[in-house]
Motif scaffolding. Sequence first.
Motif, PDB file in Angstrom:
ATOM      1  N   TYR A 165       0.831  -1.206   0.000  1.00  0.00           N
ATOM      2  CA  TYR A 165       0.000   0.000   0.000  1.00  0.00           C
ATOM      3  C   TYR A 165       0.861   1.249   0.000  1.00  0.00           C
ATOM      4  N   MET A 166       1.911   1.220   0.802  1.00  0.00           N
ATOM      5  CA  MET A 166       2.809   2.373   0.843  1.00  0.00           C
ATOM      6  C   MET A 166       3.501   2.576  -0.498  1.00  0.00           C
ATOM      7  N   VAL A 183       1.120   4.317  -2.841  1.00  0.00           N
ATOM      8  CA  VAL A 183       0.979   5.736  -2.511  1.00  0.00           C
ATOM      9  C   VAL A 183       2.242   6.499  -2.904  1.00  0.00           C
ATOM     10  N   SER A 184       3.405   5.917  -2.657  1.00  0.00           N
ATOM     11  CA  SER A 184       4.649   6.634  -2.965  1.00  0.00           C
ATOM     12  C   SER A 184       4.877   6.787  -4.468  1.00  0.00           C
ATOM     13  N   SER A 207      -3.866   8.111  -4.197  1.00  0.00           N
ATOM     14  CA  SER A 207      -3.716   9.342  -3.423  1.00  0.00           C
ATOM     15  C   SER A 207      -3.453   9.031  -1.949  1.00  0.00           C
ATOM     16  N   SER A 208      -2.707   9.908  -1.307  1.00  0.00           N
ATOM     17  CA  SER A 208      -2.444   9.723   0.120  1.00  0.00           C
ATOM     18  C   SER A 208      -3.723   9.918   0.940  1.00  0.00           C
ATOM     19  N   LEU A 215      -5.193   6.549   1.377  1.00  0.00           N
ATOM     20  CA  LEU A 215      -4.486   5.805   2.418  1.00  0.00           C
ATOM     21  C   LEU A 215      -4.909   6.278   3.803  1.00  0.00           C
ATOM     22  N   PHE A 216      -5.005   7.586   3.987  1.00  0.00           N
ATOM     23  CA  PHE A 216      -5.429   8.127   5.281  1.00  0.00           C
ATOM     24  C   PHE A 216      -6.851   7.691   5.614  1.00  0.00           C
ATOM     25  N   THR A 222      -6.933   3.974   6.435  1.00  0.00           N
ATOM     26  CA  THR A 222      -6.268   3.721   7.715  1.00  0.00           C
ATOM     27  C   THR A 222      -7.152   4.153   8.887  1.00  0.00           C
ATOM     28  N   SER A 240     -12.642   5.638   0.444  1.00  0.00           N
ATOM     29  CA  SER A 240     -11.356   5.245  -0.121  1.00  0.00           C
ATOM     30  C   SER A 240     -11.469   4.158  -1.182  1.00  0.00           C
TER      31      SER A 240
END
Length: 141
Positions: free
Chosen positions: A48-49, A52-53, A58-59, A62-63, A66, A100
């Motif tokens: 997942y990271m 996003v990276s 989009s971050s 992820l936010f 989470t 999300s």
Amino acid sequence: MTTPENPYTAPASMPARRVSPRLRQLAYALALLVAAHLLAAILYGGEYMTLVSTGAVSSINLFSSTAASLCLYAGTLRLLRDAERGRAFFIVAVGGFMMSLRGWWPFGGAAMLVISGIGLAAAGALLAHFAQQQLRDVEPR
């Protein structure tokens, strides 16, 4: 001389405030599924990271997912501790996962984790609602 009864004690005829064993078993089954969801989120967290990276997701997605996952886990713990509590956590979790889902949709594994989170949070909200309704029916009127 007789002593008066203590006005602060509960009447002997008050029933105990407990949910049925069936609802308690369903809450434990939900907790096992949520634990599997947590394990899958931990195992695939690096992927997942990476998404996003690289900018594929989009971050904000992820936010949102989470925060929804944390609400799902907190709601489950709350449901196990106090059967009638935690419904708000589950409702927020459903909303966060729904927000999300659009970002994770093109990526199968991530989307399945979000979709399973939606189902688990909805089931948790339903269990908390039934427990709340059952305890409300037991209360004296």
